[in-house]
Structure formats: C-alpha cells, structure tokens
Design a protein around this motif. Structure first.
Motif, PDB file in Angstrom:
ATOM      1  N   ARG A   1      -3.002 -54.996 -35.184  1.00 41.14           N
ATOM      2  CA  ARG A   1      -1.553 -55.241 -35.125  1.00 41.14           C
ATOM      3  C   ARG A   1      -0.761 -53.942 -35.316  1.00 41.14           C
ATOM      4  O   ARG A   1       0.206 -53.689 -34.619  1.00 41.14           O
ATOM      5  N   GLN A   2      -1.182 -53.093 -36.247  1.00 42.92           N
ATOM      6  CA  GLN A   2      -0.458 -51.846 -36.507  1.00 42.92           C
ATOM      7  C   GLN A   2      -0.594 -50.843 -35.370  1.00 42.92           C
ATOM      8  O   GLN A   2       0.255 -49.973 -35.212  1.00 42.92           O
ATOM      9  N   SER A   3      -1.639 -50.956 -34.586  1.00 45.37           N
ATOM     10  CA  SER A   3      -1.860 -49.984 -33.512  1.00 45.37           C
ATOM     11  C   SER A   3      -1.191 -50.386 -32.192  1.00 45.37           C
ATOM     12  O   SER A   3      -1.136 -49.594 -31.257  1.00 45.37           O
ATOM     13  N   LEU A   4      -0.678 -51.609 -32.120  1.00 45.01           N
ATOM     14  CA  LEU A   4      -0.082 -52.082 -30.872  1.00 45.01           C
ATOM     15  C   LEU A   4       1.368 -51.630 -30.735  1.00 45.01           C
ATOM     16  O   LEU A   4       2.093 -51.528 -31.714  1.00 45.01           O
TER      17      LEU A   4
ATOM     18  N   HIS B   1      -2.038 -50.115 -23.556  1.00 47.03           N
ATOM     19  CA  HIS B   1      -2.755 -50.562 -22.358  1.00 47.03           C
ATOM     20  C   HIS B   1      -3.645 -51.732 -22.761  1.00 47.03           C
ATOM     21  O   HIS B   1      -4.472 -51.609 -23.668  1.00 47.03           O
ATOM     22  N   LEU B   2      -3.461 -52.859 -22.093  1.00 52.72           N
ATOM     23  CA  LEU B   2      -4.168 -54.070 -22.493  1.00 52.72           C
ATOM     24  C   LEU B   2      -5.678 -53.978 -22.299  1.00 52.72           C
ATOM     25  O   LEU B   2      -6.427 -54.627 -23.019  1.00 52.72           O
TER      26      LEU B   2
ATOM     27  N   GLN C   1      -1.356 -52.423 -17.363  1.00 56.06           N
ATOM     28  CA  GLN C   1      -1.105 -51.022 -17.720  1.00 56.06           C
ATOM     29  C   GLN C   1      -0.449 -50.879 -19.091  1.00 56.06           C
ATOM     30  O   GLN C   1      -0.647 -49.875 -19.768  1.00 56.06           O
ATOM     31  N   SER C   2       0.324 -51.873 -19.490  1.00 53.65           N
ATOM     32  CA  SER C   2       0.923 -51.884 -20.828  1.00 53.65           C
ATOM     33  C   SER C   2       1.360 -53.310 -21.142  1.00 53.65           C
ATOM     34  O   SER C   2       1.444 -54.158 -20.242  1.00 53.65           O
TER      35      SER C   2
END
Length: 91
Positions: free
Chosen positions: A20-23, A28-29, A66-67
């Motif tokens: 969660r903190q890194s999103l 990029h999915l 892509q995101s």
C-alpha cells in the motif's frame, strides 16, 4: 476509484503488507506490482465487481496497465454493469 483499486491490489497481494505504501497513481500494474496471471484475473474480476463495470476485453490492451491512472482512464470508458433485479436472480 483510486482507493478501491489500491484496496483490491492489496487484498490480492496480502502477502506484501508494505505494498500500500509503495503504490501511487503512476505505479505500473504489471512491472511494479508483479501480478501473476491468476492474480491478474482475480484483479480484473474484483474490479468489475467492486467498481460495477464491465471490462470490454476486446478493447483492453497491455498499454492500459502502464499505470493505475491509465487503467482508471480505461475503466471510465467501460460500460456500467447492469444490476440484476431480485426477480431475475430468483428465476
């Protein structure tokens, strides 16, 4: 919509509590999260269910991953899922 997508991703990747903190909207999915094929299917099905949309897989392309932002833009072009009436479910 962003928060729901993050919640879905975290639920699918429950073995990565730090996810969660890194999103971010630019995450990029595929490359950054590393969903395997089964997780990607789970993700798409949960998105359809929780965001009440029907993903047109004829229109869906790898570029939509892509995101998170790109994916949300694609979802905005999807049709809302029709709710079944209670009578339809009983029949």
């Amino acid at each position: 919509m962003y928060e729901k997508i993050v919640d879905i991703l975290c639920a699918i990747n429950e073995d990565q509590p730090e996810l969660r903190q890194s999103l971010s909207p630019e995450t990029h999915l595929n490359n950054d999260i590393g969903l395997d094929s089964l997780q990607m299917i789970q993700f798409m099905l949960k998105v359809e269910e929780q965001l009440n949309v029907v993903i047109d897989y004829d229109e869906f392309d790898y570029e939509h991953l892509q995101s998170i932002n790109t994916f949300m833009d694609f979802l905005k072009s999807c049709q809302p899922r029709e709710q079944l009436l209670y009578e339809d479910v009983k029949s």
